[in-house]
Design a protein around this motif. Structure first.
Motif, PDB file in Angstrom:
ATOM      1  N   GLY A 387       0.591  -1.837  -0.183  1.00 37.42           N
ATOM      2  CA  GLY A 387       0.308   0.016   0.137  1.00 37.42           C
ATOM      3  C   GLY A 387       0.768   1.314  -0.218  1.00 37.42           C
ATOM      4  N   ARG A 388       2.319   1.599  -0.665  1.00 35.08           N
ATOM      5  CA  ARG A 388       2.523   2.526  -0.198  1.00 35.08           C
ATOM      6  C   ARG A 388       2.819   3.597  -2.252  1.00 35.08           C
ATOM      7  NH1 ARG A 388       7.960   4.980  -2.773  1.00 35.08           N
ATOM      8  NH2 ARG A 388       8.874   6.020  -0.704  1.00 35.08           N
ATOM      9  N   VAL A 389       2.522   4.058  -1.479  1.00 38.70           N
ATOM     10  CA  VAL A 389       1.855   5.175  -2.775  1.00 38.70           C
ATOM     11  C   VAL A 389       2.840   6.082  -2.540  1.00 38.70           C
ATOM     12  CG1 VAL A 389      -0.176   6.867  -3.460  1.00 38.70           C
ATOM     13  CG2 VAL A 389      -1.065   4.643  -2.788  1.00 38.70           C
ATOM     14  N   GLU A 390       3.258   6.631  -4.068  1.00 37.63           N
ATOM     15  CA  GLU A 390       3.926   7.689  -4.430  1.00 37.63           C
ATOM     16  C   GLU A 390       3.589   8.407  -5.303  1.00 37.63           C
ATOM     17  OE1 GLU A 390       8.924   9.031  -5.034  1.00 37.63           O
ATOM     18  OE2 GLU A 390       7.915   7.201  -4.224  1.00 37.63           O
ATOM     19  N   PHE A 391       3.385   9.735  -4.817  1.00 34.34           N
ATOM     20  CA  PHE A 391       2.848  11.344  -6.419  1.00 34.34           C
ATOM     21  C   PHE A 391       4.554  11.571  -6.690  1.00 34.34           C
ATOM     22  CE2 PHE A 391      -1.015  10.494  -4.876  1.00 34.34           C
ATOM     23  CZ  PHE A 391      -1.698  10.623  -5.644  1.00 34.34           C
ATOM     24  N   GLU A 392       5.395  11.160  -8.094  1.00 39.07           N
ATOM     25  CA  GLU A 392       6.474  12.112  -8.376  1.00 39.07           C
ATOM     26  C   GLU A 392       5.917  13.232  -9.527  1.00 39.07           C
ATOM     27  OE1 GLU A 392       8.616   8.691  -9.722  1.00 39.07           O
ATOM     28  OE2 GLU A 392       8.919   7.556  -8.192  1.00 39.07           O
ATOM     29  N   HIS A 393       6.222  13.968  -8.756  1.00 42.85           N
ATOM     30  CA  HIS A 393       6.004  15.690  -9.784  1.00 42.85           C
ATOM     31  C   HIS A 393       4.661  15.142 -10.500  1.00 42.85           C
ATOM     32  CE1 HIS A 393      10.182  16.443  -8.595  1.00 42.85           C
ATOM     33  NE2 HIS A 393      10.623  14.944  -8.896  1.00 42.85           N
ATOM     34  N   VAL A 394       3.424  15.259 -10.503  1.00 39.66           N
ATOM     35  CA  VAL A 394       2.723  14.713 -11.249  1.00 39.66           C
ATOM     36  C   VAL A 394       1.447  16.334 -11.412  1.00 39.66           C
ATOM     37  CG1 VAL A 394      -0.010  14.086 -10.105  1.00 39.66           C
ATOM     38  CG2 VAL A 394       2.395  12.570  -9.973  1.00 39.66           C
ATOM     39  N   SER A 395       1.430  16.663 -12.449  1.00 38.89           N
ATOM     40  CA  SER A 395       0.819  17.003 -12.904  1.00 38.89           C
ATOM     41  C   SER A 395      -0.513  17.419 -13.222  1.00 38.89           C
ATOM     42  CB  SER A 395       1.836  17.951 -14.169  1.00 38.89           C
ATOM     43  OG  SER A 395       2.813  18.021 -13.865  1.00 38.89           O
ATOM     44  N   LEU A 408       3.530  18.444  -8.313  1.00 41.03           N
ATOM     45  CA  LEU A 408       3.005  17.595  -7.291  1.00 41.03           C
ATOM     46  C   LEU A 408       3.946  16.280  -6.851  1.00 41.03           C
ATOM     47  CD1 LEU A 408      -0.363  17.827  -5.712  1.00 41.03           C
ATOM     48  CD2 LEU A 408       0.916  15.558  -5.404  1.00 41.03           C
ATOM     49  N   SER A 409       4.369  16.339  -5.638  1.00 38.43           N
ATOM     50  CA  SER A 409       5.351  15.192  -4.792  1.00 38.43           C
ATOM     51  C   SER A 409       5.158  14.869  -3.500  1.00 38.43           C
ATOM     52  CB  SER A 409       6.579  15.147  -5.451  1.00 38.43           C
ATOM     53  OG  SER A 409       7.478  15.504  -6.605  1.00 38.43           O
ATOM     54  N   LEU A 410       4.662  13.316  -2.574  1.00 37.87           N
ATOM     55  CA  LEU A 410       4.396  12.887  -1.887  1.00 37.87           C
ATOM     56  C   LEU A 410       4.430  11.746  -1.818  1.00 37.87           C
ATOM     57  CD1 LEU A 410       1.414  12.133  -1.371  1.00 37.87           C
ATOM     58  CD2 LEU A 410       0.424  13.669  -2.216  1.00 37.87           C
ATOM     59  N   VAL A 411       4.914  11.208  -1.046  1.00 37.01           N
ATOM     60  CA  VAL A 411       4.690   9.657  -0.188  1.00 37.01           C
ATOM     61  C   VAL A 411       3.734   9.232   0.720  1.00 37.01           C
ATOM     62  CG1 VAL A 411       5.889   7.476   0.482  1.00 37.01           C
ATOM     63  CG2 VAL A 411       7.254   9.361  -1.606  1.00 37.01           C
ATOM     64  N   ALA A 412       3.092   8.345   0.637  1.00 43.59           N
ATOM     65  CA  ALA A 412       2.688   7.629   1.505  1.00 43.59           C
ATOM     66  C   ALA A 412       3.195   6.349   1.677  1.00 43.59           C
ATOM     67  CB  ALA A 412       0.157   7.665   1.128  1.00 43.59           C
ATOM     68  N   GLU A 413       3.757   6.095   3.252  1.00 34.45           N
ATOM     69  CA  GLU A 413       4.365   5.106   3.536  1.00 34.45           C
ATOM     70  C   GLU A 413       2.873   4.232   4.092  1.00 34.45           C
ATOM     71  OE1 GLU A 413       7.095   4.328   2.744  1.00 34.45           O
ATOM     72  OE2 GLU A 413       7.913   6.190   2.446  1.00 34.45           O
ATOM     73  N   PRO A 414       3.224   2.314   3.849  1.00 34.00           N
ATOM     74  CA  PRO A 414       2.527   1.662   4.226  1.00 34.00           C
ATOM     75  C   PRO A 414       1.365   1.538   5.815  1.00 34.00           C
ATOM     76  CG  PRO A 414       4.036   0.735   3.097  1.00 34.00           C
ATOM     77  CD  PRO A 414       4.499   2.107   3.055  1.00 34.00           C
ATOM     78  N   GLY A 415       0.012   1.395   5.712  1.00 29.34           N
ATOM     79  CA  GLY A 415       0.449   1.636   7.106  1.00 29.34           C
ATOM     80  C   GLY A 415       0.054   3.227   8.039  1.00 29.34           C
ATOM     81  N   LEU A 448       2.746   2.430  -7.396  1.00 33.04           N
ATOM     82  CA  LEU A 448       1.414   2.036  -6.222  1.00 33.04           C
ATOM     83  C   LEU A 448       2.408   0.595  -5.936  1.00 33.04           C
ATOM     84  CD1 LEU A 448      -0.685   1.124  -4.167  1.00 33.04           C
ATOM     85  CD2 LEU A 448      -1.804  -0.373  -5.643  1.00 33.04           C
ATOM     86  N   ASP A 449       3.352   0.266  -4.530  1.00 33.95           N
ATOM     87  CA  ASP A 449       4.206  -0.190  -4.067  1.00 33.95           C
ATOM     88  C   ASP A 449       4.757  -0.436  -5.151  1.00 33.95           C
ATOM     89  OD1 ASP A 449       3.436  -1.575  -1.730  1.00 33.95           O
ATOM     90  OD2 ASP A 449       1.406  -2.119  -2.627  1.00 33.95           O
ATOM     91  N   GLY A 450       5.833   0.670  -6.071  1.00 40.63           N
ATOM     92  CA  GLY A 450       6.712   1.015  -6.534  1.00 40.63           C
ATOM     93  C   GLY A 450       6.535   0.954  -8.325  1.00 40.63           C
ATOM     94  N   VAL A 451       4.932   0.054  -8.111  1.00 39.03           N
ATOM     95  CA  VAL A 451       4.572   0.236  -9.165  1.00 39.03           C
ATOM     96  C   VAL A 451       3.623   1.149 -10.007  1.00 39.03           C
ATOM     97  CG1 VAL A 451       3.491  -1.844 -11.045  1.00 39.03           C
ATOM     98  CG2 VAL A 451       4.188  -2.280  -9.024  1.00 39.03           C
ATOM     99  N   ASP A 452       4.270   1.445 -11.812  1.00 39.78           N
ATOM    100  CA  ASP A 452       3.493   2.612 -12.062  1.00 39.78           C
ATOM    101  C   ASP A 452       2.206   2.080 -12.519  1.00 39.78           C
ATOM    102  OD1 ASP A 452       2.128   4.680 -13.847  1.00 39.78           O
ATOM    103  OD2 ASP A 452       4.049   5.169 -14.705  1.00 39.78           O
ATOM    104  N   VAL A 453       0.928   2.870 -11.527  1.00 40.57           N
ATOM    105  CA  VAL A 453      -0.507   2.607 -11.958  1.00 40.57           C
ATOM    106  C   VAL A 453      -0.684   2.977 -13.194  1.00 40.57           C
ATOM    107  CG1 VAL A 453      -1.245   3.484  -9.863  1.00 40.57           C
ATOM    108  CG2 VAL A 453      -1.154   4.854 -11.247  1.00 40.57           C
ATOM    109  N   ARG A 454      -0.487   3.128 -14.075  1.00 39.00           N
ATOM    110  CA  ARG A 454      -0.485   3.436 -15.335  1.00 39.00           C
ATOM    111  C   ARG A 454      -0.132   2.199 -16.589  1.00 39.00           C
ATOM    112  NH1 ARG A 454       1.810   9.478 -16.962  1.00 39.00           N
ATOM    113  NH2 ARG A 454       3.632   8.110 -15.998  1.00 39.00           N
ATOM    114  N   SER A 455       0.935   1.341 -15.726  1.00 41.64           N
ATOM    115  CA  SER A 455       0.981  -0.075 -16.342  1.00 41.64           C
ATOM    116  C   SER A 455       0.736  -1.057 -15.733  1.00 41.64           C
ATOM    117  CB  SER A 455       2.568  -0.586 -16.165  1.00 41.64           C
ATOM    118  OG  SER A 455       2.992  -0.114 -14.473  1.00 41.64           O
ATOM    119  N   MET A 456      -0.138  -0.644 -14.746  1.00 40.17           N
ATOM    120  CA  MET A 456      -1.548  -1.853 -14.536  1.00 40.17           C
ATOM    121  C   MET A 456      -2.519  -1.845 -15.395  1.00 40.17           C
ATOM    122  SD  MET A 456      -0.358  -0.623 -10.313  1.00 40.17           S
ATOM    123  CE  MET A 456      -2.152  -2.827  -9.851  1.00 40.17           C
ATOM    124  N   THR A 457      -3.523  -2.794 -15.267  1.00 43.21           N
ATOM    125  CA  THR A 457      -4.971  -2.909 -15.700  1.00 43.21           C
ATOM    126  C   THR A 457      -5.539  -2.170 -14.816  1.00 43.21           C
ATOM    127  OG1 THR A 457      -5.224  -5.212 -14.464  1.00 43.21           O
ATOM    128  CG2 THR A 457      -3.959  -5.342 -16.203  1.00 43.21           C
TER     129      THR A 457
END
Length: 638
Positions: A387-395, A408-415, A448-457
């Motif tokens: 459940g680790r979510v990271e925003f990397e320079h999102v526009s 926008l950049s931020l990190v939400a750590e698991p838990g 999400l957990d290091g995987v780009d959400v756009r590469s997931m279904t």
């Protein structure tokens, strides 16, 4: 004819009609059989008048022959009439197959009548079979069209629905498809039969008398000109009719779904006035469309009657001259009526065809809408769901010229529990919508957990996310079914456990049927707070690795909110949570608080840190709690 038809002028009748007809291609074999049955049925029915004409000749010839001297020949009778100076009678008799002294040949007459009866019965049976097969073809075509629309709706991006009025979209999905079905059902069979009948009848007419056929055909160009003139005017009226129908549907849908607000703000009179205005516009357009298109039938009947009179007069003169028989004239008159009838049917179907093709265009417009980007063929899979979510320079921006979120950049750590606060329109809900890929980002990436959400279904991504919205959504069914919607394969024990954990169990037992209580689609038979508890139980049951709460406790009372917060604390353990809140008391214990303004994170930290910083969060905190204290003091003074 159905409701909610085209809101704009037809793109092009021809291409749209061809595209609609192309949907019959998967049923080629059945269509060929239908055409074959129609051809045979029409041939048999076209032969009927010819057989009946011969029967008339048998009767008329028998009656005339009985009055002639027995033993004489036809030639002698004709010459005797000419010798008496009765040339008209001689011409009439010369065109008949006479047997002087004999009466009606009843055996021949019976055979002809029986043959005619068999022809008409066979034609009717084949026509019935053709209609039955065609009905099945049309229903399968419409079923497939509905399936394509349903599949298309699931592939459309959320922005498409944001830009479409709900009533308008529902009209396309329901009323337009129903109108297409009705048009196909009514026009295909009649159009095929009418065209074949016109060809068959025209052939028989030329066979009997080319002169009479040419006389009858004079009505065709006149009918075409009249139909075209009327259809051109009616098309504009129909477009206006469906425009106003769509607008009226929108008013009805809005006033019905928001009827409580209408009453609360006393807007019944304005709503009724708006309805009356739209309804009156629809009445005017519908009256014009139906009246103008309704002129086609009387006009065709008038032209057909004129043709009938001319054919009868010329045919009578031809019989008197011995050029054709009385039975042939009778058959030709029947054929002339049969010729004008399908011509009239084709003309009368013009308005129905226009309406159906216009509806098809609206459905095709939906099917042609830009879809969301397809899922990657080699989709990435999250191996360890932490459940680790990271925003990397999102526009991101809704409109190309209006930026909302920039770098926008931020990190939400698991838990962690990440609370997002800020003024309305700051981009709080947009942020979580980007995580779910309801909207696609313009720049940067979200992992999400290091995987780009756009590469997931999308299905895999959203299966890992539980969401509770401020606007609750329940479907018509039992409370048990609504909770189990979060995980359909859950057992009854798991459903009950989720209900107890989220305090749904507290109020369910006060209902007549407990968990089997049926609630309607709007959930009007339970309170707003109870509806929200059910949606929380639904998310609890889904056991997601990422939890999103968008004002999830806004409709529950203070005591229940405390209990739900405890349940949420248990639900949030070992999983990342995004909590959007306006009431700061609900997010005091969050691990990270983000204060957003104009799509940017202007402050972040824990509650005590942000209050101590005396920035934007502090001002919002003071505004809420100072106002609360002032109101409490005022109440005590009163």
């Amino acid at each position: 004819m159905g409701l909610g038809m085209p809101v704009e002028k037809s793109m092009d009748f021809g291409p749209s009609a061809r595209r609609l007809m192309a949907r019959l291609r998967p049923h080629r074999a059945q269509v060929v059989l239908v055409v074959a049955l129609a051809v045979v049925s029409v041939v048999l029915s076209v032969l009927g008048p010819k057989i009946l004409g011969r029967a008339t000749d048998v009767i008329f010839t028998g009656l005339v022959s009985r009055q002639l001297p027995a033993g004489s020949t036809k030639q002698e009778v004709v010459e005797a009439a000419r010798a008496r100076g009765d040339g008209a009678r001689a011409d009439l008799l010369s065109g008949m197959h006479l047997t002087p002294g004999h009466g009606i040949d009843l055996a021949h007459l019976h055979r002809l009548l029986l043959l005619g009866l068999l022809l008409y019965v066979a034609a009717s049976l084949l026509g019935w079979l053709q209609g039955w097969l065609l009905a099945g073809i049309v229903q399968r075509v419409v079923v497939r069209l509905r399936e394509e629309v349903e599949e298309k709706l699931n592939r459309l991006p959320l922005p498409y629905f944001d830009k479409q009025p709900r009533g308008e979209l529902l009209s396309r999905v329901t009323n337009d498809i129903d109108n297409v079905q009705q048009t196909l059902q009514q026009t295909l069979s009649q159009l095929l039969t009418s065209l074949l009948t016109m060809v068959g009848v025209l052939s028989m007419m030329f066979w009997i008398s080319p002169l009479l056929a040419l006389v009858a055909l004079v009505a065709v160009p006149l009918s075409v000109v009249v139909t075209k003139q009327i259809a051109t005017r009616s098309q504009k009226q129909f477009i206006a009719q469906w425009q106003h129908t769509g607008a009226l549907n929108g008013v009805i849908e809005e006033s019905y779904t928001g009827h409580e607000l209408v009453k609360v703000f006393g807007r019944q009179a304005e709503t009724e006035a708006d309805f009356r205005a739209k309804n009156d516009q629809l009445y005017q357009a519908s009256f014009g469309a139906q009246f103008v298109s309704g002129i086609i039938m009387p006009a065709m009947f008038f032209i057909g009657n004129l043709s009938y009179v001319v054919v009868a007069v010329v045919g009578g003169l031809r019989v008197a001259s011995g050029a054709i028989t009385l039975g042939e004239v009778q058959a030709f008159i029947q054929y002339s009526r049969q010729f004008t009838q399908p011509l009239t049917q084709v003309a009368s179907m013009a308005n129905l065809l226009q309406s159906g093709v216009a509806s098809a265009e609206r459905v095709f417009d939906l099917l042609d809408a830009d879809e969301q980007s397809p899922d990657p063929s080699d989709a990435a899979v999250v191996r360890s769901a932490r459940g680790r979510v990271e925003f990397e320079h999102v526009s991101f921006r809704y409109e190309p010229d209006r930026p909302l979120i920039e770098d926008l950049s931020l990190v939400a750590e698991p838990g962690q529990t990440v609370a997002i606060v800020g003024p309305t329109g700051a981009g709080k809900t947009t942020l979580v919508n980007l995580v779910l890929r309801f909207y696609e980002i313009d720049g940067g990436r979200i992992t999400l957990d290091g995987v780009d959400v756009r590469s997931m279904t999308r299905a895999d991504l959203r299966r890992r996310v539980g969401m509770v919205l401020q606007d609750t959504w329940l479907f018509g069914g039992t409370i048990r079914d609504n909770i189990a919607y979060g995980r359909p394969d859950a057992s009854d024990e798991e459903v009950l456990a989720a209900a107890r954990a989220t305090y749904v169990d507290r109020f369910v037992h006060s209902l007549p049927d407990g968990y089997d209580t049926v609630i309607d689609a709007e959930g009007d038979n339970i309170s707003a707070g109870e509806k929200q508890l059910i949606t929380i139980a639904r998310a609890f049951l889904s056991d997601p690795s990422l939890l999103i709460l968008d004002e999830a406790t806004s409709s529950v009372d203070t005591r229940t909110e405390v209990l739900v917060q405890r349940a949420m604390a248990a639900l949030r353990s070992d999983r990342t949570s995004f909590v959007i809140a306006h009431r700061l008391s609900t997010i005091r214990d969050a691990d990270l608080i983000l204060f957003m303004e104009d799509g940017r994170i202007v402050e972040q930290g824990m509650h005590d840190e942000l209050v101590a910083a005396r920035g934007a969060y502090y001002r919002l905190h003071q505004a809420q709690f100072t106002r609360g204290a002032d109101e409490t003091a005022a109440a005590a003074t009163v």
